[in-house]
Design an enzyme around this catalytic site. Structure first.
Site, short mmCIF file in Angstrom:
data_model
loop_
_atom_site.label_atom_id
_atom_site.label_comp_id
_atom_site.label_asym_id
_atom_site.label_seq_id
_atom_site.Cartn_x
_atom_site.Cartn_y
_atom_site.Cartn_z
N SER A 180 0.85 -1.19 0.00
CA SER A 180 0.00 0.00 0.00
C SER A 180 0.88 1.24 0.00
CB SER A 180 -0.94 -0.04 1.21
OG SER A 180 -1.82 1.07 1.19
N THR A 181 0.90 2.00 1.08
CA THR A 181 1.70 3.22 1.15
C THR A 181 3.17 2.91 0.87
OG1 THR A 181 0.20 3.99 2.87
CG2 THR A 181 2.25 5.24 2.56
N ASP B 283 -3.88 -5.26 5.94
CA ASP B 283 -4.35 -6.07 4.83
C ASP B 283 -3.30 -7.11 4.43
OD1 ASP B 283 -5.94 -6.97 2.71
OD2 ASP B 283 -5.06 -5.54 1.31
N HIS C 123 -2.90 -1.09 -3.13
CA HIS C 123 -4.03 -0.21 -2.85
C HIS C 123 -3.91 1.06 -3.68
CE1 HIS C 123 -4.17 -2.18 1.42
NE2 HIS C 123 -4.53 -3.01 0.46
N MET D 59 0.05 0.97 5.12
CA MET D 59 -0.75 1.20 6.33
C MET D 59 -1.71 0.04 6.54
SD MET D 59 -1.86 5.20 6.49
CE MET D 59 -2.88 5.11 5.03
#
Length: 372
Positions: free
Chosen positions: A190-191, A314, A217, A311
């Protein structure tokens, strides 16, 4: 108090963001109307984190970001339009050192702040705590602009995770059978994910024997440009999954944003299948759903799960189950993750077989997957 610099050429946007972060609390806020003003504020205000618009007069967001990373590096969250042009600029910004981004909704922004605002506050709060990516060397920047694949590297050896599940055998690499896809790699991030994916995929050879499926994401308008960018930067074939496609060695399948990617078996063999997002999963594309879907048709012992920077949590639950069922799992080490949320949860769950710095994950994967 977190010192936040809001950079946007729109007076309305500056006012709305000022109200948003004032209401959220914990921020001391300064404003800049363009890139040149931002560089002045960078030294005078000395922010802890910056929100940076992409399109601005005098000095645009990309050139301003490049100067920030040279003059006074600090975490930057890009604010981008949800267009193909905006996506390309955002991906370039992430490669230059931006920590995260958020896409502006179309239409009247003032009417959509209830949806847009909380996500931006969460991203800025996380960015203020994030590990700033190391500045890229000149040779690395030139490579990105030329879109040349990196040479295959052998970084330092992987290390076992300190919290590996108890009682599982030390499984040897799985044998490969000629003419068959004998396994798959499932990746979640993600991030900070796009540069991490570059670091993972670029060292892999074009004849890597297993397909790689990725849940990053992102909004739907960004995952296509991400796939095209990665396709230029590595020897593997990278594509966004917008319709069912058969899995093949040497291919990377990027989940379409705001939806999910699952693995299914059809008469023709294993397939990458796009699927509508499910409300039970908070983040999309969902890593948990991708990993869970792959375990039945492929088999846990034929899977390698990789969880990188991001973050939240997941992927941590599903990859822990994968490891308990005999699959192999790799978590990015805390010292290189921009945000050690997702891989950190995997380690804390005891589901990480190996904890590896970013520049060693490709080598770890090559050691686990048998060459043809």
């Amino acid at each position: 108090m977190t010192r936040l610099l809001v950079v946007d050429d729109s007076a309305l946007m500056r006012r709305l963001l000022g109200e948003l972060f004032t209401h959220a609390g914990g921020f001391e806020i300064a404003f800049a109307r363009d890139g040149l003003d931002a560089l002045r504020q960078l030294h005078e205000f000395q922010p802890d984190v910056v929100t940076l618009d992409v399109h601005m007069p005098k000095l645009d967001g990309l050139r301003c970001l490049d100067r920030i990373m040279v003059e006074r590096p600090c975490p930057v969250v890009m604010v981008s339009a949800m267009t193909a042009e905006g996506a390309e600029a955002t991906l370039e910004a992430l490669s230059l050192g931006a920590v995260d981004f958020i896409a502006k909704p179309g239409g009247a922004i003032s009417l959509k702040m209830d949806l847009f605002g909380p996500t931006l506050v969460e991203k800025v709060q996380a960015a203020a705590r994030a590990r700033l990516p190391k500045a890229r060397r000149l040779a690395e920047r030139l490579r990105l602009h030329r879109a040349e694949p990196r040479p295959r590297l052998r970084p330092p050896p992987m290390r076992p995770a300190p919290a590996a599940p108890v009682g599982l055998p030390d499984l040897p690499p799985l044998p490969a059978l000629p003419g068959e896809i004998e396994g798959a790699v499932v990746v979640g991030c993600s991030t900070g994910g796009p540069p991490a994916l570059d670091a993972l995929l670029a060292p892999l050879p074009a004849d890597f024997p297993w397909p790689i499926l990725v849940a990053q994401h992102m909004p739907a308008s960004f995952t296509g440009p991400l796939a095209r960018r990665l396709d230029k930067l590595c020897a593997l074939t990278v594509r966004e999954v917008t319709h069912p496609v058969p899995l093949a060695p040497g291919h990377v399948y990027i989940a379409r944003g705001e939806a999910d990617l699952i693995v299914g078996r059809r008469p023709a063999g294993l397939m990458a299948l796009p699927a509508p997002a499910q409300a039970e999963h908070r983040w999309h594309p969902s890593t948990d759903r991708l990993v869970t879907s792959a375990m039945e048709p492929v088999g846990a012992r034929r899977l390698v799960g990789i969880l990188m920077t991001g973050m939240g949590n997941d992927g941590a639950a599903a990859m822990t189950v994968l490891r308990q069922a005999g699959g192999r799992t790799i978590a990015e080490a805390e010292e290189t993750a921009v945000v050690w949320g997702m891989p950190g949860e995997l380690v804390r769950n005891g589901g990480a077989e190996f904890v590896v710095p970013l520049d060693g994950i490709a080598a770890c994967l090559l050691d686990l997957v048998p060459a043809r």
